[in-house]
Design an enzyme around this catalytic site. Sequence first.
Site, PDB file in Angstrom:
ATOM      1  N   ASN A  10       0.874  -1.170   0.000  1.00 46.13           N
ATOM      2  CA  ASN A  10       0.000   0.000   0.000  1.00 46.13           C
ATOM      3  C   ASN A  10       0.913   1.222   0.000  1.00 46.13           C
ATOM      4  OD1 ASN A  10      -1.783   2.061   0.471  1.00 46.13           O
ATOM      5  ND2 ASN A  10      -2.352   1.412   2.545  1.00 46.13           N
ATOM      6  N   LYS A  12       0.170   4.201  -0.304  1.00 46.85           N
ATOM      7  CA  LYS A  12      -0.464   5.408   0.244  1.00 46.85           C
ATOM      8  C   LYS A  12      -0.179   6.595  -0.691  1.00 46.85           C
ATOM      9  CE  LYS A  12      -0.341   3.349   4.791  1.00 46.85           C
ATOM     10  NZ  LYS A  12      -0.293   3.530   6.249  1.00 46.85           N
ATOM     11  N   HIS A  95      -9.641   1.506   4.296  1.00 46.51           N
ATOM     12  CA  HIS A  95      -8.415   1.658   5.103  1.00 46.51           C
ATOM     13  C   HIS A  95      -8.710   2.624   6.244  1.00 46.51           C
ATOM     14  CE1 HIS A  95      -4.338   2.707   6.307  1.00 46.51           C
ATOM     15  NE2 HIS A  95      -3.963   1.590   5.733  1.00 46.51           N
ATOM     16  N   GLU A  97      -7.169   5.000   7.403  1.00 45.35           N
ATOM     17  CA  GLU A  97      -6.912   6.414   7.103  1.00 45.35           C
ATOM     18  C   GLU A  97      -8.108   7.039   6.395  1.00 45.35           C
ATOM     19  OE1 GLU A  97      -3.120   5.775   5.226  1.00 45.35           O
ATOM     20  OE2 GLU A  97      -2.265   5.236   7.176  1.00 45.35           O
ATOM     21  N   GLU A 167      -6.151  -4.597  10.204  1.00 45.31           N
ATOM     22  CA  GLU A 167      -5.144  -3.578  10.463  1.00 45.31           C
ATOM     23  C   GLU A 167      -5.482  -2.855  11.758  1.00 45.31           C
ATOM     24  OE1 GLU A 167      -2.988  -2.395   6.586  1.00 45.31           O
ATOM     25  OE2 GLU A 167      -4.562  -0.951   6.995  1.00 45.31           O
ATOM     26  N   GLY A 173       1.612   2.672  10.850  1.00 42.87           N
ATOM     27  CA  GLY A 173       2.554   3.779  10.736  1.00 42.87           C
ATOM     28  C   GLY A 173       3.158   4.200  12.065  1.00 42.87           C
ATOM     29  N   SER A 212       2.381  -1.954  10.095  1.00 42.16           N
ATOM     30  CA  SER A 212       3.825  -2.031  10.360  1.00 42.16           C
ATOM     31  C   SER A 212       4.393  -3.437  10.175  1.00 42.16           C
ATOM     32  CB  SER A 212       4.154  -1.483  11.752  1.00 42.16           C
ATOM     33  OG  SER A 212       3.748  -0.127  11.842  1.00 42.16           O
TER      34      SER A 212
END
Length: 249
Positions: A10, A12, A95, A97, A167, A173, A212
């Site tokens: 990913n 991003k 996701h 985010e 996740e 992150g 991570s």
Amino acid sequence: NMRRKLVAGNWKMNGSLVANAALLAEIKAGLAVAACDIAICAPAPYFAQCQAELAGSAIAWGGQDVSAHAGGAYTGEVAVSMLQDFACRYVIVGHSERRAYHAESDGLVAQKALRALLAGVTPIVCVGETLVEREAGQTDAVVGRQLAAVLDVLDAADLARIVVAYEPVWAIGTGKTATPQMAQDVHLALRAMLAGKNPTAAVEVKILYGGSMKPDNAAELLAMPDIDGGLIGGAALKAVDFLAIVAAA
Ligand code: 3PY
């Protein structure tokens, strides 16, 4: 188990034509015959570049989000038909985010997953709890609610055509990773939920771990019985790291 692992990068909102060309060349050059499926989820402006560089390779590509709508007056959105124009095989939906910074609800994520699935693009449906939720003992309830929204809109017969990614938000992150056992416990709970909808398909659905995952921890996570691959953030931006995770899968 019989499930072939999937390692999906990913990217991003990272990259440039120049940087991507170097990264993709390095990944292609370093790739031995992979025992797993591999994908790269790129920003939409780079789909054409991914297609040009990766067509004919063992690496598939895809997007990081898709509109819940088929097309029309939705400024800034990307339709699944547009992903298909560039032969995207996968698209990440939900996701954390997007859930956090773009207020995506469980219902919207479900509509996106359905839109992708009906077009033949495999949705990688992300679920995960925050640290506060984990500490309150709500992990299974939260990921259960997020997955249930998707299961509610899918035909049971289509279940085997999705990928799920667990996740934990607190591991994204941040450098923190769930221990393999913590992740396995949630993966097992997710698979049990899938089995409630379609027991045969639940055995086939890949459940990826994300948050991570890096060369240091990939092997022990991927050794767990219900962890079928990884959704890779930062480590997907470095060819050596991405290749090391692929080799561990
Ligand atoms: C991470 O590893 O940080 C991710 O969010 C992967 O999607």
